[in-house]
Design a protein around this motif. Sequence first.
Motif, PDB file in Angstrom:
ATOM      1  N   HIS A   1       0.824  -1.204   0.000  1.00  0.00           N
ATOM      2  CA  HIS A   1       0.000   0.000   0.000  1.00  0.00           C
ATOM      3  C   HIS A   1       0.859   1.254   0.000  1.00  0.00           C
ATOM      4  O   HIS A   1       2.069   1.188   0.191  1.00  0.00           O
TER       5      HIS A   1
ATOM      6  N   ASP B   1      -4.558   0.322  -1.078  1.00  0.00           N
ATOM      7  CA  ASP B   1      -4.032  -0.990  -1.470  1.00  0.00           C
ATOM      8  C   ASP B   1      -3.579  -0.895  -2.922  1.00  0.00           C
ATOM      9  O   ASP B   1      -4.352  -0.496  -3.800  1.00  0.00           O
TER      10      ASP B   1
ATOM     11  N   ASN C   1      -2.641  -3.380  -5.021  1.00  0.00           N
ATOM     12  CA  ASN C   1      -3.186  -4.422  -5.894  1.00  0.00           C
ATOM     13  C   ASN C   1      -4.634  -4.182  -6.289  1.00  0.00           C
ATOM     14  O   ASN C   1      -5.014  -4.414  -7.437  1.00  0.00           O
ATOM     15  N   THR C   2      -5.454  -3.732  -5.358  1.00  0.00           N
ATOM     16  CA  THR C   2      -6.880  -3.560  -5.640  1.00  0.00           C
ATOM     17  C   THR C   2      -7.266  -2.118  -5.936  1.00  0.00           C
ATOM     18  O   THR C   2      -8.376  -1.863  -6.391  1.00  0.00           O
ATOM     19  N   CYS C   3      -6.353  -1.185  -5.648  1.00  0.00           N
ATOM     20  CA  CYS C   3      -6.633   0.251  -5.793  1.00  0.00           C
ATOM     21  C   CYS C   3      -7.892   0.636  -5.017  1.00  0.00           C
ATOM     22  O   CYS C   3      -8.770   1.339  -5.522  1.00  0.00           O
ATOM     23  N   GLU C   4      -7.959   0.172  -3.782  1.00  0.00           N
ATOM     24  CA  GLU C   4      -9.058   0.495  -2.886  1.00  0.00           C
ATOM     25  C   GLU C   4      -8.507   1.086  -1.596  1.00  0.00           C
ATOM     26  O   GLU C   4      -7.377   0.801  -1.198  1.00  0.00           O
TER      27      GLU C   4
ATOM     28  N   GLU D   1      -3.925   3.102 -10.588  1.00  0.00           N
ATOM     29  CA  GLU D   1      -4.175   2.127 -11.662  1.00  0.00           C
ATOM     30  C   GLU D   1      -3.127   2.256 -12.760  1.00  0.00           C
ATOM     31  O   GLU D   1      -2.611   1.259 -13.258  1.00  0.00           O
TER      32      GLU D   1
ATOM     33  N   LYS E   1       0.536   1.080 -11.255  1.00  0.00           N
ATOM     34  CA  LYS E   1       0.547  -0.098 -10.384  1.00  0.00           C
ATOM     35  C   LYS E   1       1.885  -0.841 -10.390  1.00  0.00           C
ATOM     36  O   LYS E   1       2.413  -1.193  -9.343  1.00  0.00           O
TER      37      LYS E   1
END
Length: 88
Positions: free
Chosen positions: A25, A38, A40-43, A62, A65
């Motif tokens: 992150h 995060d 990997n998830t872009c959350e 995104e 990444k």
Amino acid sequence: MPTISMFYGIIIRMFCAPKEHNPPHFHAYYQEYKALIDINTCEVIEGNLPKKQLKLVLAWAELRKEELLADWTLAMNSELPFKIDPLK
């Protein structure tokens, strides 16, 4: 915690410590707001940003990444991460 990118008043930082918690992150700061994102998830993992700035940060994440994950690997080895181009 080195700054790896800055754009539109948003500062992106990443801790350089082998014991930093997973998932991979980064930290995003805007004025008094702070969020952990995060890679990997872009959350958002924790915290919050205003809606407009959050959209900018997630779009940037995104696009960047692979670079963010490479920086995470460096940071986990106590090495300084590289600067990443800002959102334009």
